[in-house]
Design an enzyme around this catalytic site. Structure first.
Site, PDB file in Angstrom:
ATOM      1  CG  ASP A  64      41.371  72.796  50.819  1.00 41.84           C
ATOM      2  OD1 ASP A  64      40.783  72.049  50.032  1.00 41.84           O
ATOM      3  OD2 ASP A  64      42.498  73.254  50.595  1.00 41.84           O
ATOM      4  CB  CYS A 104      41.107  71.893  45.128  1.00 43.69           C
ATOM      5  SG  CYS A 104      41.461  70.881  46.566  1.00 43.69           S
ATOM      6  CG  HIS A 160      44.492  74.612  43.613  1.00 43.50           C
ATOM      7  ND1 HIS A 160      43.947  73.465  44.132  1.00 43.50           N
ATOM      8  CD2 HIS A 160      45.445  74.211  42.723  1.00 43.50           C
ATOM      9  CE1 HIS A 160      44.544  72.415  43.614  1.00 43.50           C
ATOM     10  NE2 HIS A 160      45.464  72.851  42.748  1.00 43.50           N
ATOM     11  CG  HIS A 248      44.161  70.056  51.517  1.00 45.93           C
ATOM     12  ND1 HIS A 248      45.398  69.483  51.350  1.00 45.93           N
ATOM     13  CD2 HIS A 248      43.539  69.970  50.311  1.00 45.93           C
ATOM     14  CE1 HIS A 248      45.521  69.067  50.100  1.00 45.93           C
ATOM     15  NE2 HIS A 248      44.402  69.349  49.443  1.00 45.93           N
TER      16      HIS A 248
END
Length: 476
Positions: A64, A104, A160, A248
């Site tokens: 990420d 993302c 997400h 992240h």
């Protein structure tokens, strides 16, 4: 075939096909584009030992916000990633691989649907920040199509792509889900951007108890993934989407309980920006998190090997977009959210011992929707003709020695546009100027060739504008 591309050697139950070209040797910390080359194995006929090729398990791992050069095998001088470097030596490392978008959730939409994010309403959010949109459960996905072809499917980690009650992995083709719905969470408390507890085991509906586990999140995901790949799945091949949140923000490594507590205190005090951690982090902390991601991948791969399934499992590793504040992107320009190279070019590694020889490097430009098309073909699943794919299957290129026709890769985010064809990239940033770059000579995108190549600029601009008209407009 474009001059920047290299053919690959292919293994099919001991036979190698399409091995007349050279392949680049993979040194652990070799600079990305300057690896020495060596002759490929001698060409031998394809042999399948009198039986059809076995469909592979698929372990699809996403980091990420991991930058293109954040692995030592991609040039990072200060980050040590031995497990991912070994994975690259055992398979194919792609130097010119891209995410489907610059943030993302749009990239995840492009992976799960195999289409440009702008094909769907949920994909227009850059990224998803509320409950108003998500991945339509009626839209076919990589998981639903592979499940229809006989695969067991699971998603562990970051989703997400929308929130309950309307959106979730289990509504979109995954048999199992364990992870977080939002774009970020604090690694110990599991508190999300709105201060909610964001760790779920399956779908948590009204009246159900939340699943509580307050250990460091990367440890939990690694443990869950190791269990899944080591499980007896019977005769079914399986797809596991393993979506780490590392590295992240917030910049909290394993053992940083004091920093975690401070971030949690701010969240509970109503500081809406606490998770962005603008007052924290460092190059050293980021390095620690990336190296922890590497160890975690290594642990999952060890469990896979111990299960006896390593040979027949296709392992894919990439990032969902370019790097963030502390990422090492040299020599690329730009970061996450930008369509400059640093925002969309990502480290990408593919290993499949039964079919692909190791120690190879590909300079072919590819992007996220291509992998959807590739995995569907390899897994024996047919795309839904009502939802045509925007990616190109790379199965022929990887496994049968076929050349990839020159094509355009397309990106669109609010205020920016980009097209890549061969070595050329058309780019317009938020400043509004149309630019043209020869990436074979200028990966840093500093030498604007627009004035020297007006016809090519106009052609690529027209390609972008034609494709843009096919997509949904951004909401006002």
């Amino acid at each position: 075939m474009p001059s920047h591309a290299s053919n690959l050697s292919r293994r099919a139950f001991g036979g190698v096909i399409g091995a007349s070209a050279t392949v680049a040797a993979l040194g652990t910390a070799a600079p990305p584009a300057e690896a020495a080359s060596e002759p490929a194995p001698a060409e031998r006929p394809f042999r399948a030992a009198g039986r059809p090729a076995k469909r592979p398990n698929i372990l699809f791992i996403l980091g990420d916000d991991l930058g293109w050069a954040d692995l030592s095998s991609y040039g990072a001088p200060h980050i040590n990633t031995p497990h991912l470097d070994k994975l690259a030596r055992q398979g194919v490392r792609f130097t010119d691989a891209y995410s489907g978008s610059a943030t993302c959730s749009p990239t995840r939409f492009s992976l799960y649907t195999g289409r440009y994010p702008g094909r769907t309403k949920g994909g227009l959010a850059e990224p998803i920040a509320d409950r108003s949109v998500g991945l339509d459960p009626n839209h076919p996905t990589l998981a639903s199509l592979l499940r229809g072809a006989g695969y067991a499917t699971a998603l562990i980690g970051k989703w997400h792509c929308g929130y309950l009650p309307d959106y979730s992995p289990t509504k979109s083709g995954w048999d199992e889900f364990f992870g977080n719905f939002g774009g970020a969470l604090e690694y110990y408390s599991k508190l999300g951007l709105a201060g909610e507890y964001d760790l779920y085991k399956g779908d948590v509906r009204e009246g159900d108890a939340e699943y509580k586990d307050l250990r460091y999140y990367t440890r939990i995901l690694t443990e869950r993934a190791s269990e899944y790949v080591g499980r007896d799945h019977g005769d079914k091949p399986w797809l596991l989407n393993l979506n780490f949140t590392t590295p992240h923000w917030p910049w909290i490594a394993d053992g940083d309980e004091a920093e975690s507590a401070e971030v949690v205190r701010k969240i509970k005090a109503g500081n809406a920006g606490a998770l962005f951690h603008n007052d924290g982090g460092s190059v050293e902390k980021y390095t620690e998190m990336v190296q922890d991601l590497d160890r975690s991948v290594g642990q999952v791969l060890k469990a896979l090997k111990e299960s006896g399934q390593e040979k027949d499992t296709l392992v894919f590793f990439a990032s969902d977009n370019g790097g963030e504040r502390f990422s090492y992107n040299w020599p690329l320009t730009g970061n996450k959210s930008s369509l400059q190279e640093g925002g969309i070019r990502v480290p990408t590694i593919v290993r499949w011992p039964a079919r692909l020889d190791g120690g190879q490097v590909s300079h072919e430009p590819v992007f996220t929707p291509d992998w959807t098309a590739t995995l569907l073909e390899i897994g024996g699943a047919r795309p839904d003709q009502a939802y045509p794919l925007d990616g190109t299957s790379l199965a022929g290129y990887l496994l049968r020695g076929e050349e990839l026709a020159e094509r355009e890769l397309f990106w669109r985010v609010r205020g920016e546009r980009a097209v890549r064809r061969g070595d050329w990239k058309y780019y317009r940033g938020k400043g509004g100027a149309d630019q043209l770059f020869d990436l074979s000579a200028d990966r840093r995108e500093q030498a604007d060739r627009a004035a020297d190549e007006p016809a090519l600029l106009a052609e690529l601009k027209a390609v972008w504008e034609k494709k843009d008209k096919e997509l949904l407009p951004y909401p006002a």
